[in-house]
Design a protein around this motif. Sequence first.
Motif, short mmCIF file in Angstrom:
data_model
loop_
_atom_site.label_atom_id
_atom_site.label_comp_id
_atom_site.label_asym_id
_atom_site.label_seq_id
_atom_site.Cartn_x
_atom_site.Cartn_y
_atom_site.Cartn_z
N ASN A 312 0.84 -1.21 0.00
CA ASN A 312 0.00 0.00 0.00
C ASN A 312 0.86 1.25 0.00
N LYS A 315 2.10 1.75 -3.31
CA LYS A 315 1.02 2.08 -4.25
C LYS A 315 0.55 3.52 -4.10
N TYR A 316 0.46 3.98 -2.84
CA TYR A 316 -0.12 5.30 -2.61
C TYR A 316 0.93 6.38 -2.36
N ASP A 340 5.30 6.12 4.98
CA ASP A 340 5.58 6.61 3.63
C ASP A 340 5.39 8.11 3.60
N TYR A 358 -13.44 -0.87 1.72
CA TYR A 358 -13.43 0.59 1.82
C TYR A 358 -12.20 1.14 1.13
N ARG A 359 -12.42 2.06 0.21
CA ARG A 359 -11.29 2.73 -0.43
C ARG A 359 -11.55 4.22 -0.39
N VAL A 360 -10.47 4.97 -0.21
CA VAL A 360 -10.62 6.43 -0.18
C VAL A 360 -11.02 6.89 -1.57
N SER A 365 -7.87 3.26 -6.62
CA SER A 365 -7.49 1.97 -6.07
C SER A 365 -7.64 0.87 -7.13
N GLY A 370 -5.95 -2.41 -6.69
CA GLY A 370 -6.37 -2.69 -5.30
C GLY A 370 -7.67 -3.49 -5.27
N THR A 371 -7.85 -4.25 -4.19
CA THR A 371 -9.09 -5.02 -4.04
C THR A 371 -9.96 -4.44 -2.92
N GLY A 372 -9.37 -3.55 -2.12
CA GLY A 372 -10.13 -2.98 -0.99
C GLY A 372 -10.15 -3.92 0.20
N GLY A 374 -7.08 -5.35 1.44
CA GLY A 374 -5.74 -5.42 2.02
C GLY A 374 -5.70 -5.08 3.50
N LEU A 375 -6.29 -3.94 3.86
CA LEU A 375 -6.20 -3.52 5.26
C LEU A 375 -7.13 -4.33 6.17
P1 ADP Z 1 -6.70 -1.40 -1.64
O1 ADP Z 1 -6.67 -2.74 -2.22
O2 ADP Z 1 -7.69 -0.49 -2.30
O3 ADP Z 1 -5.35 -0.81 -1.49
P2 ADP Z 1 -6.70 -1.58 1.23
O4 ADP Z 1 -7.65 -2.21 2.15
O5 ADP Z 1 -5.31 -2.10 1.24
O6 ADP Z 1 -7.33 -1.64 -0.19
O7 ADP Z 1 -6.66 -0.05 1.56
C1 ADP Z 1 -7.88 0.66 1.67
C2 ADP Z 1 -7.72 2.10 1.22
O8 ADP Z 1 -6.88 2.78 2.15
C3 ADP Z 1 -7.03 2.25 -0.11
O9 ADP Z 1 -7.95 2.19 -1.15
C4 ADP Z 1 -6.39 3.63 0.01
O10 ADP Z 1 -7.34 4.60 -0.33
C5 ADP Z 1 -6.11 3.77 1.51
N1 ADP Z 1 -4.67 3.53 1.84
C6 ADP Z 1 -4.15 2.38 2.31
N2 ADP Z 1 -2.83 2.52 2.55
C7 ADP Z 1 -2.52 3.79 2.24
C8 ADP Z 1 -1.32 4.57 2.29
N3 ADP Z 1 -0.16 4.05 2.71
N4 ADP Z 1 -1.39 5.87 1.89
C9 ADP Z 1 -2.56 6.40 1.48
N5 ADP Z 1 -3.72 5.73 1.41
C10 ADP Z 1 -3.72 4.44 1.79
#
Ligand code: ADP
Length: 417
Positions: A312, A315-316, A340, A358-360, A365, A370-372, A374-375
């Motif tokens: 992540n 990616k971000y 980061d 949930y994705r911002v 994503s 992204g699959t939403g 990960g976290l």
């Molecule tokens: P995704 O597969 O979309 O990355 P995650 O569950 O890993 O799904 O993350 C959810 C959302 O959290 C992401 O869509 C992103 O918007 C935000 N996010 C996660 N990690 C970061 C990061 N290091 N910096 C900024 N935004 C992040």
Amino acid sequence: MGYRYSKKISLPIQNIAASARLIAKGDFNQKVKVETGDELQDLGHAFNSMTERLSSTIGELENEHLKIRSVLSSISEGLVAVDNENRIMLINYSGRDLLGITESEVHSKQLECLIGNPVLREAVGKILEEGNLGLREVVLEEPEHMVLKFSYDKIHSDSGMREMIGKIMVVRDITEMRKLEKMRTDFVANVSHELKTPLTSISGFVETLKGGAVNDDKVRDRFLDIIEMESSRLSRLLDDLLVLSNIETSQIGMGRKSEIKVKKTVIEVFEMVEKAADGKSIELESEIPDDLPNLYGNGDWFKQMLLNLVDNAVKYTPENGSVGVSAYRLDSDVFIKVKDNGMGISQEDVSRLFERFYRVDKARSRDIGGTGLGLAIVKHIVLAFGGDIKVRSDEGKGSEFIVRIPIDRARASDSTL
Ligand code: ADP
């Protein structure tokens, strides 16, 4: 002579009468001593054996009563029984608790009058009116969201007449159950939506190819690339769903456990994201002391957790940024920070970040694969390790995910097995 004779008869009778009065007051330790050698002595014996029987029968009854009261008060469901005038005959602690009854002496009082919450009072009123066997759900919003489920019926006397002597209701707090049900249906709806999007796209492009686009080399290659991308997204999504379900089902255990070397895992994870980081000229840094204690648990899960966080972060974070992993020990915990200097997350989004799907920024994503999930996976793994996770983030400046894992908890729980 007459006086002495009458005294001889009246004295033992007075004794027996005095004992009978004490028994009536509840003192069963009464014994009369009559040694007249006649019928009065027989009466005395009969009296004594009657008090003994009475005392033991009442003792047994009290014991039974105590047992029933203990059973009722340990039931987690609320239990309320009222008579035909809706006066309380019996209520257990949970019943008082769930109906919000604070008054201490409630026996024989009108049930409805004791309930403060107007919604609950009205619902109970309707149940009492109905009386017949039934079920009713009541949703309360004040003082907090709560869903109560009432099951109720008439009470019939146990005697041959079987006449109705009141009503009984059982109350259960099903707030958590309803919440879980909603989560499950939301999850299924989300999964279906997530699966449908790439599938629709794939079938759309296949249609177009079949419709003639296959003859145009350039268009065909572009469409095939998209189909490949969408299928690998599907496969990633299914992988993540499987991981999530695996962690959830084996939450109590942890699968295969072993010693986990944090430093080694970080190196392996960096190797996995190196290509993506190089592609964006992102620097990967780590700061892990050599004497950091090993963790204990499922090594694959630990690696997956770290990979999701580092992936992540890469990616971000825009080009030329940096991603760092540091770890340190504090008391009986190991802290792992993934930091980061990327786009960051707003405070509003931080609270929902660990929810599934949930994705911002949904589009962004998806575009970067992204699959939403990960976290959500990260959170489940951290919880399985008995730890927790916190996020510090400044929009536009970067994010920091801080994982705390107790060092000896998992090991200690193993040794007690
Ligand atoms: P995704 O597969 O979309 O990355 P995650 O569950 O890993 O799904 O993350 C959810 C959302 O959290 C992401 O869509 C992103 O918007 C935000 N996010 C996660 N990690 C970061 C990061 N290091 N910096 C900024 N935004 C992040």
